[in-house]
Design a protein around this motif. Structure first.
Motif, PDB file in Angstrom:
ATOM      1  N   GLY A  26       0.682  -1.477   0.018  1.00 26.73           N
ATOM      2  CA  GLY A  26       0.185  -0.067   0.105  1.00 26.73           C
ATOM      3  C   GLY A  26       1.028   1.324   0.053  1.00 26.73           C
ATOM      4  O   GLY A  26       0.018   2.309   0.105  1.00 26.73           O
ATOM      5  N   THR A  27       1.833   0.829  -0.096  1.00 25.83           N
ATOM      6  CA  THR A  27       3.346   2.344   0.179  1.00 25.83           C
ATOM      7  C   THR A  27       3.343   3.075  -1.054  1.00 25.83           C
ATOM      8  O   THR A  27       3.340   2.446  -2.636  1.00 25.83           O
ATOM      9  N   THR A  28       2.720   4.750  -1.257  1.00 21.46           N
ATOM     10  CA  THR A  28       2.426   5.356  -2.383  1.00 21.46           C
ATOM     11  C   THR A  28       4.186   5.309  -2.844  1.00 21.46           C
ATOM     12  O   THR A  28       4.842   4.990  -2.301  1.00 21.46           O
ATOM     13  N   GLY A  29       4.110   6.065  -4.151  1.00 16.64           N
ATOM     14  CA  GLY A  29       5.091   6.826  -4.657  1.00 16.64           C
ATOM     15  C   GLY A  29       5.602   5.239  -5.902  1.00 16.64           C
ATOM     16  O   GLY A  29       7.189   5.245  -5.926  1.00 16.64           O
ATOM     17  N   TYR A  30       5.160   3.871  -6.404  1.00 19.72           N
ATOM     18  CA  TYR A  30       5.304   3.244  -7.150  1.00 19.72           C
ATOM     19  C   TYR A  30       5.226   4.265  -8.212  1.00 19.72           C
ATOM     20  O   TYR A  30       4.060   4.410  -8.708  1.00 19.72           O
ATOM     21  N   SER A  31       6.418   3.811  -9.937  1.00 18.58           N
ATOM     22  CA  SER A  31       5.071   4.065 -10.965  1.00 18.58           C
ATOM     23  C   SER A  31       4.695   2.391 -11.627  1.00 18.58           C
ATOM     24  O   SER A  31       5.206   1.725 -11.450  1.00 18.58           O
ATOM     25  N   THR A  32       4.130   2.789 -13.077  1.00 22.67           N
ATOM     26  CA  THR A  32       3.565   1.014 -13.326  1.00 22.67           C
ATOM     27  C   THR A  32       4.586   1.534 -14.896  1.00 22.67           C
ATOM     28  O   THR A  32       5.164   1.906 -15.843  1.00 22.67           O
ATOM     29  N   MET A  33       5.482  -0.032 -15.288  1.00 27.17           N
ATOM     30  CA  MET A  33       5.962  -0.117 -17.030  1.00 27.17           C
ATOM     31  C   MET A  33       5.090  -0.720 -17.367  1.00 27.17           C
ATOM     32  O   MET A  33       4.301  -1.408 -17.022  1.00 27.17           O
ATOM     33  N   VAL A  34       5.346  -0.465 -18.434  1.00 33.16           N
ATOM     34  CA  VAL A  34       4.608  -0.574 -19.928  1.00 33.16           C
ATOM     35  C   VAL A  34       5.552  -1.444 -20.873  1.00 33.16           C
ATOM     36  O   VAL A  34       6.513  -0.260 -21.155  1.00 33.16           O
ATOM     37  N   THR A  91       7.777  -1.869 -30.601  1.00 33.50           N
ATOM     38  CA  THR A  91       9.175  -2.553 -30.821  1.00 33.50           C
ATOM     39  C   THR A  91       9.208  -3.571 -29.101  1.00 33.50           C
ATOM     40  O   THR A  91       9.999  -4.042 -29.329  1.00 33.50           O
ATOM     41  N   GLY A  92       8.579  -3.357 -28.471  1.00 31.65           N
ATOM     42  CA  GLY A  92       8.988  -4.246 -27.072  1.00 31.65           C
ATOM     43  C   GLY A  92       9.241  -3.605 -26.361  1.00 31.65           C
ATOM     44  O   GLY A  92       9.230  -4.423 -25.121  1.00 31.65           O
ATOM     45  N   GLU A  93       9.831  -2.164 -26.286  1.00 30.07           N
ATOM     46  CA  GLU A  93      10.819  -1.397 -25.204  1.00 30.07           C
ATOM     47  C   GLU A  93       9.993  -1.719 -24.204  1.00 30.07           C
ATOM     48  O   GLU A  93       8.538  -1.141 -24.335  1.00 30.07           O
ATOM     49  N   LEU A  94      10.407  -1.605 -23.033  1.00 27.51           N
ATOM     50  CA  LEU A  94       9.902  -0.893 -21.187  1.00 27.51           C
ATOM     51  C   LEU A  94       9.853   0.472 -21.208  1.00 27.51           C
ATOM     52  O   LEU A  94      10.904   0.714 -21.515  1.00 27.51           O
ATOM     53  N   LYS A  95       9.149   0.978 -20.625  1.00 28.84           N
ATOM     54  CA  LYS A  95       8.616   2.699 -20.807  1.00 28.84           C
ATOM     55  C   LYS A  95       8.018   2.384 -19.085  1.00 28.84           C
ATOM     56  O   LYS A  95       7.406   1.858 -18.894  1.00 28.84           O
TER      57      LYS A  95
END
Length: 239
Positions: free
Chosen positions: A89-97, A102-106
């Motif tokens: 439940g800690t905030t401050g995390y982002s999401t990888m997509v 291209t298959g590139e992760l961002k």
């Protein structure tokens, strides 16, 4: 007994500027490992032969299953992540997509740099016209975000209720978000009603704002019931 010392530095210096191949006689990068030992004696391996190869290029890029990595780390196969620490439940995390082309992760973000999938905003709108908000511009970019109203409440300054001067009743509240001119707008009203004490009221509107990076628009599904109260819809394309 005499000790024989070999100048190791001299031996290593011979291959400082060469490419190193393991299980391959024709390395294609600074370090090239052919896991299945199926690469040709000369030239570059085929895509099928590269599938079991690992390389490190002169620019420090690592390729797994490819000899030509286009990013700092590139793999052509599946990746497995073992048990990871929970955020609890800690905030401050982002999401990888993943870029489907291209298959590139961002890291997913809006153009303003917001990296959260879901955002919660509470609009406190005071001194409205009785109980009526015709058009409240949130200035939220409707290309970047989707707004969903999750709840609302209405009060007047002295706690007076709502009434209809002609019937004493009024229609249920009608509240919604809509896109206009590239931004999201809010409308709220008790149709047919007004404040019983003739004092302007205040709306509290709770909104869930979703980053459109994760939204897939399936268009509009139109159905004609032909005057009936029953019907069904076609499944939207893409589901």
């Amino acid at each position: 007994m005499k000790k024989i010392c070999i100048p190791v530095a001299v031996i290593f210096s011979i291959s400082v500027f060469s490419q190193v191949g393991i299980n391959t006689a024709a390395p294609q990068a600074t370090l090239h490992v052919d896991g299945n030992k199926d690469n040709p004696l000369t030239g570059a391996p085929s895509l099928a032969q590269q599938a079991n190869d690992v390389v490190i290029t002169s620019s420090g890029r690592v390729g797994v299953g490819t000899i030509n990595p286009t990013a700092q780390l590139q793999t052509t196969g599946n990746m497995i992540l073992g048990a990871a620490t929970l955020t609890n439940g800690t905030t401050g995390y982002s999401t990888m997509v993943r870029n489907n082309t291209t298959g590139e992760l961002k890291v997913a973000s809006s153009s303003s740099g917001n990296t959260f999938v879901f955002n919660n905003v509470v609009y406190q709108i005071n001194n409205v016209s009785g109980d009526f908000i015709n058009d409240f511009n949130t200035n939220l970019n409707s290309t970047q975000y989707t707004v969903i109203i999750t709840g609302s409440s209405f009060i007047t300054a002295n706690g007076g209720g709502l009434s209809n001067s002609s019937t004493g009743t009024f229609s249920p509240k009608n509240i919604y978000a809509y896109s206009n001119g590239g931004t999201w707008h809010l409308s709220a009203d008790y149709r047919g009603g007004s404040t019983a004490d003739s004092i302007n009221g205040s709306w509290t509107i709770y909104c869930l704002i979703i980053n459109n990076t994760f939204m897939n628009s399936l268009g509009t599904v139109t159905s004609n019931l032909g005057g009936s109260s029953n019907g069904s819809a076609t499944t939207p394309a893409g589901l």
